[in-house]
Design a protein around this motif. Structure first.
Motif, PDB file in Angstrom:
ATOM      1  N   ILE A  22      65.184   4.646  -9.400  1.00  0.00           N
ATOM      2  CA  ILE A  22      66.613   4.464  -9.149  1.00  0.00           C
ATOM      3  C   ILE A  22      67.177   3.484 -10.173  1.00  0.00           C
ATOM      4  N   ASP A  78      73.284   5.034  -1.280  1.00  0.00           N
ATOM      5  CA  ASP A  78      74.252   4.658  -2.316  1.00  0.00           C
ATOM      6  C   ASP A  78      74.010   3.237  -2.806  1.00  0.00           C
ATOM      7  N   LEU A  79      73.411   2.407  -1.949  1.00  0.00           N
ATOM      8  CA  LEU A  79      73.123   1.021  -2.303  1.00  0.00           C
ATOM      9  C   LEU A  79      71.860   0.583  -1.583  1.00  0.00           C
ATOM     10  N   ASP A 132      72.000  -0.510 -10.974  1.00  0.00           N
ATOM     11  CA  ASP A 132      73.364  -0.660 -10.464  1.00  0.00           C
ATOM     12  C   ASP A 132      73.517  -0.140  -9.036  1.00  0.00           C
ATOM     13  N   LYS A 133      72.476   0.516  -8.514  1.00  0.00           N
ATOM     14  CA  LYS A 133      72.478   0.950  -7.113  1.00  0.00           C
ATOM     15  C   LYS A 133      71.761  -0.065  -6.217  1.00  0.00           C
ATOM     16  N   THR A 134      71.523  -1.275  -6.731  1.00  0.00           N
ATOM     17  CA  THR A 134      70.769  -2.268  -5.979  1.00  0.00           C
ATOM     18  C   THR A 134      71.513  -3.601  -5.934  1.00  0.00           C
ATOM     19  N   LYS A 169      78.957   6.855   3.067  1.00  0.00           N
ATOM     20  CA  LYS A 169      78.221   5.952   2.184  1.00  0.00           C
ATOM     21  C   LYS A 169      77.033   5.385   2.954  1.00  0.00           C
TER      22      LYS A 169
END
Length: 366
Positions: free
Chosen positions: A172, A153-154, A175-177, A112
Motif C-alpha cells: 500500500i 481508504d486509511l 499516503d494511505k497511512t 470510506k
C-alpha cells in the motif's frame, strides 16, 4: 458527517478507542459499538449513540473453538455495518470469524473505511497457537490482512516501524497511512523528591519476565524494590514484590510517578522476534514518560529503544546479559537527575494534545 466506530472486543472506556470517539464526536455524529459482559441498552448522549454488545470472554476450549464461538457476535456487528446510516466505517479490529466481510459491506455501500491497527495482526491474532499451526495461521492472516488494507481508504498504525514493515510486505502507499501512537492523557512533571528506589511493571496482561527476574533479584539485594501496577499473577511468585489491583487511569499515573524506573522488558510469546512487541509503542511506555518516570527498555524493542537512546529518557538493556544490564541501571540511577531533566524536556511529545487531535481529525476528514 456520520461515523460508525466498531470497537469490537474493546470495552467502552478503552483508552485508544474512546479517544477516537471523543475526538470525532466534537464535530461529527458518532455511532459507537463496544464490548460489554453485562446487560446494557443502546442509548444516546450528545453526538454519540452507544451500542453495547454483550459477549462473555474466557470461553473454555482451544483457540480455534474460541474463534468459532465468535460467529454469532460477528454476525450482529456485520448486520450493524450493513444497516446503519453512516459515511465512514472506523474499524478498531477485524471480526475474528468474518475478517473481510465488514470491509466488503462498507465498500459495496461506497463508504470510506478507516482501519485502526492496534497490533501487528498476522502475528498477534491467535498468538498462542502451536508453532506449526501458528505458521499456517500467520500465512493465512497475511493474505487476509493484505486484502483488508487494500479495501481500506486509511490505515492507522501505532508506530512508524510497524507501518513501514507492513508497507514493504503489502504494497500500500504511504499516503494511505497515518501514525497515531498510544499517547498518554496528561503530564505529571518529574519530582525527584517523590521518587522511591523502586522499579515498576505496569499492565493488566501478564508478561513473561524470566530474564528480567534475575536482574530484579540482584537489584532488590542492592536496595531496589519491585512493584507490579494493575495486576498480580503467579508469574511473580518467585520474586519479592508488591502489587496493586487494576487502578483507574489517574491513580495508575500517580502510582507510576513515584517509581524510579518503569520496566518495559518482557516476552509476550516464546518467539523473541515477535513483531507485535519489537515494533510496539505501548500505552505503558507513553504513560511512563508522561508520569515523569524513566524507562528500562529491552534492546530488541526497536521502536522504543531508538527513542529512549535518542532522547535520553531512560536506558536500553539486553536482559540476558545480567552483568551489563545491572551496570547500566546503576549508572542510570547515579545520573538520575539528568534523565529526569530530559524527560521533562520531551514529555509533551508523549501526550495527546489539541494539536495532535486536529491533525487526526484532518486526516480522517480528507
Amino acid at each position: 458527517m456520520k461515523i460508525l466506530i466498531i470497537g469490537y472486543m474493546h470495552p467502552k472506556l478503552d483508552k485508544r478507542v474512546s479517544r477516537t470517539v471523543s475526538s470525532l464526536s466534537k464535530s461529527h455524529e458518532i455511532i459507537y459499538q463496544y464490548w460489554t459482559d453485562r446487560e446494557e441498552k443502546k442509548y444516546q448522549d450528545g453526538n454519540i449513540t452507544y451500542i453495547p454488545i454483550k459477549y462473555t470472554k474466557g470461553t473454555k476450549g482451544n483457540p480455534l473453538r474460541k474463534l468459532l464461538n465468535r460467529r454469532a457476535l460477528d454476525k450482529i456487528i456485520c448486520d450493524l455495518i450493513k444497516n446503519e446510516d453512516y459515511d465512514i466505517l472506523y474499524m478498531h479490529h477485524f471480526l475474528a470469524s468474518r475478517p473481510l466481510e465488514p470491509f466488503k459491506i462498507a465498500k459495496k455501500r461506497n463508504k470510506k473505511i478507516v482501519y485502526d491497527i492496534h497490533e501487528y495482526h498476522p502475528e498477534n491474532f491467535l498468538a498462542e497457537l502451536p508453532a506449526i499451526i501458528g505458521d499456517l495461521k500467520t500465512a493465512v492472516l497475511w493474505h487476509l490482512f493484505k486484502k483488508q488494507l487494500k479495501l481500506s481508504d486509511l490505515a492507522i498504525f501505532v508506530s512508524g516501524e510497524t507501518r513501514n514493515d507492513v508497507i514493504d510486505k503489502v504494497g500500500i502507499t504511504k499516503d494511505k497511512t497515518f501514525i497515531m501512537p498510544n499517547y498518554a492523557n496528561f503530564i505529571l512533571k518529574p519530582d525527584i523528591q517523590k521518587k522511591q528506589k523502586e522499579i515498576v511493571l505496569v499492565g493488566k496482561v501478564t508478561r513473561k519476565i524470566e530474564d528480567e527476574k534475575k536482574l530484579l533479584n540482584i537489584l532488590i539485594n542492592k536496595g531496589f524494590s519491585f512493584k507490579v501496577i494493575g495486576m498480580d499473577s503467579q508469574e511473580f511468585d518467585d520474586i519479592p514484590h508488591a502489587s496493586t489491583s487494576f487502578l483507574p487511569y489517574n491513580e495508575m499515573m500517580e502510582e507510576l510517578s513515584k517509581a524510579a524506573f518503569s520496566l518495559i522488558s518482557y516476552n509476550t510469546v516464546k518467539d523473541r522476534h515477535y513483531k507485535n512487541d519489537i515494533f510496539a509503542l505501548p500505552h505503558k511506555y507513553y504513560d511512563s514518560i508522561a508520569a515523569g518516570t524513566p524507562v528500562i527498555v529491552k534492546e530488541s524493542f526497536i521502536s522504543m529503544a531508538k527513542q529512549v537512546e535518542e532522547l535520553g529518557i531512560g536506558l536500553v538493556i539486553n536482559p540476558s546479559n545480567t552483568e551489563q544490564s545491572i551496570e547500566k541501571i546503576q549508572k542510570a540511577y547515579e545520573n538520575y537527575e539528568t534523565i529526569l531533566k530530559n524527560i521533562e524536556k520531551y514529555q509533551k511529545y508523549f501526550v495527546w494534545s489539541q494539536e495532535k487531535e486536529q491533525e487526526f481529525l484532518k486526516i480522517i476528514e480528507l
